[in-house]
Design an enzyme around this catalytic site. Structure first.
Site, PDB file in Angstrom:
ATOM      1  N   ILE A   4       0.701  -1.272  -0.177  1.00 25.26           N
ATOM      2  CA  ILE A   4       0.097  -0.079  -0.245  1.00 25.26           C
ATOM      3  C   ILE A   4       0.884   1.426  -0.100  1.00 25.26           C
ATOM      4  CG2 ILE A   4      -2.023  -1.264   1.087  1.00 25.26           C
ATOM      5  CD1 ILE A   4      -1.188   0.522   3.602  1.00 25.26           C
ATOM      6  N   GLU A   5       2.090   0.897  -0.170  1.00 26.60           N
ATOM      7  CA  GLU A   5       3.080   2.340  -0.334  1.00 26.60           C
ATOM      8  C   GLU A   5       3.470   2.506  -1.871  1.00 26.60           C
ATOM      9  OE1 GLU A   5       5.414   3.291   3.030  1.00 26.60           O
ATOM     10  OE2 GLU A   5       3.865   2.545   4.748  1.00 26.60           O
ATOM     11  N   MET A   6       5.167   1.943  -1.894  1.00 25.37           N
ATOM     12  CA  MET A   6       5.242   1.882  -3.418  1.00 25.37           C
ATOM     13  C   MET A   6       4.988   0.611  -4.145  1.00 25.37           C
ATOM     14  SD  MET A   6       8.724   4.100  -2.107  1.00 25.37           S
ATOM     15  CE  MET A   6       9.660   4.530  -3.586  1.00 25.37           C
TER      16      MET A   6
END
Lengths: 341, 341
Positions: free
Chosen positions: B128-130
């Site tokens: 859910i980030e990069m």
């Protein structure tokens, strides 16, 4: 940017006149002219425009700035087939580079904006790009004391309006010229700036007719041409080009010829981003625009020439944005759509 | 960053010893010490780390870089309640600033990474980030000739590995110190650097006990404390703090005390971003941590003091990223999830 255009048309005519000059001739006899660094006459306005260019508070989400899709760390584009917009919306077309964009005869692939300021107003309010509205952007900017002071100083306005916002962004973008490429050094007389391989690529670029569209200081950007002039260009991208602007079906698939400056930095190629590499782009262009099948060696030579068009990239300090105040809206990228109405 | 820690603990002890010094005393008698600009011993490594920090090719989509959520144009954070990640995924917690982060006793709100390098490895591979993987990031970087040359020069490696990537990013981040705030000038003896109003806010900040957690050069960052120590802190955010790292239920809701350096630039406040303004944050802290109800005047004085903690923001040229090669993957932000496995 209007002042560039008459000059530019003259340049283009001159360029075509000399389109078949042999490599090694003086610059004024070549169909491509060297870029000259932008002259900055109003540094405060340019600095303000730079801040706005990097400010995600111009978007609904607070996450997307001009630099998100026109990334100045990587050639002035995002280098996708289609761009990422508000809530990860998929854009319809390859994001064009903002580098040297002031030299274009108009903005966007279909030329629907007459200049950089008109262009800049588009994405802010486009639901699949920055997803805000001009009214919301103005409201936010007017709550930021640092911006109010700067706009007051530069535009003598108490209230910031979208016209000043896009004017400042355009002033910054007009500085994004990339001079001193190896090719420009060669044009200016440094005969050692290019290898024989690269020079033979340039000769082929001219002799094959590429230069009939890719000419002038920007090596393009100064005419609309039909994509698929000689052989059909097949694409699943629904963009119709100029026809969508003029309503004239004759202009279907006519797009602005993109600049080839810094083209090495800007894969994938074409308005639909369908060519992953420069070699693929050269081969496709040769076939659909010129009816030519380049040999692998010919393609390699043209690619080698194209790579000499990479100039000095913009060099400036990362801007620091003026802080929000207590009354500045706190953006919520995940807000329900209805709350944005 | 390991070398900072022993020094830092000593500093914290010294700070506590003098926690009740009155304003106007010499800097060494104050619970807060001035920041000193980072000493750069390996400029090539810092430059490489800066490029990586700004490089969206470390993400699955090619759209998100470290700078997306730790925006160095606006205080080293994105200033949302929760961050935007791959495919607009909603993060679980307020993105902490990367400014002065080298002074923290550990990284993340719950301290689960021991240093900046360990921290940097997290978001790259967080879905859910990069949204990439370390293997994919390494694969991409190894196709970029400019990076291979730099890593070879700095780390003597033929093949770039994630350990060098995070080491370089950490080296850059360690330079992001913000010295020369007005408060630091006052600490160093410039008695005119603060107004009486601001000084009275500092005195109140000390006398009320804020300083028992917010002390040292970073004005925080050097201990874990329970959010809701005296009165319950109500939040819908599910983060459990240290308990999630140690499995020890006693550490439930214990978070790393955030630095107050540059706090003016960093709304909204707390790990859940629930306080929109500094005044709201001060009021809430007073009540839940200290059992105090500040008057409007007291809050205003403390806020005025906190705004003196804004230091010199990072100043460096926007990095230019080394170009992709023909073999560099062309990221597709809109690829079906399955195609990324």
């Amino acid at each position: 940017m209007m002042q560039h255009r008459p000059l530019h048309i003259a340049t283009a005519i001159a360029a075509l006149t000399f389109a078949f000059g042999a490599p090694g001739h003086a610059a004024e006899q070549e169909p491509i002219q060297p870029l000259e660094a932008a002259k900055i006459t109003n540094p405060a306005k340019v600095e303000l425009g730079k801040q706005l260019f990097f400010d995600p508070r111009l978007s609904r989400s607070g996450f997307i700035s001009c630099n998100s899709c026109h990334n100045l760390s990587m050639g002035g584009s995002d280098n996708f087939k289609s761009s990422v917009g508000d809530r990860w919306a998929q854009g319809g077309i390859r994001s064009p580079t903002v580098l040297n964009a002031s030299l274009n005869l108009a903005q966007f692939w279909d030329g629907r904006a007459k200049d950089l300021a008109e262009q800049a107003s588009g994405p802010i309010a486009n639901p699949i790009e920055m997803g805000s509205t001009h009214a919301e952007a103005e409201k936010t900017l007017n709550t930021i004391p640092g911006y109010r002071t700067e706009f007051k100083k530069i535009y003598s306005v108490d209230k910031i309006g979208i016209a000043q916002v896009t004017d400042a962004i355009a002033a910054f973008e007009a500085t994004l010229i990339t001079p001193n490429s190896r090719f420009d050094k060669w044009l200016k007389g440094d005969k050692k700036a290019l290898t024989d391989h690269e020079l033979s690529g340039y000769k082929l670029f001219k002799d094959s007719g590429c230069v009939s569209c890719h000419n002038g200081p920007a090596v393009g950007g100064n005419s609309y041409q039909k994509m698929g002039l000689v052989n059909e260009y097949k694409t699943s991208n629904p963009a119709t080009g100029r026809a969508g602007v003029t309503g004239n079906d004759v202009e279907r698939m006519m797009f602005k010829v993109p600049t080839l400056r810094n083209v090495e930095l800007l894969p994938p190629y074409f308005h639909d981003g369908s060519a992953s590499t420069l070699a693929e782009a050269v081969d496709t262009m040769g076939w659909v625009q010129l009816g030519k099948k380049f040999t692998a060696d010919e393609t390699a030579r043209i690619v080698a020439f194209l790579k000499t068009l990479t100039g000095d990239q913009p060099r400036f300090a990362l801007p620091q944005l003026p802080p929000s105040s207590d009354s500045t809206p706190r953006p919520d990228p995940f807000a329900k759509v209805a709350s944005n109405k």
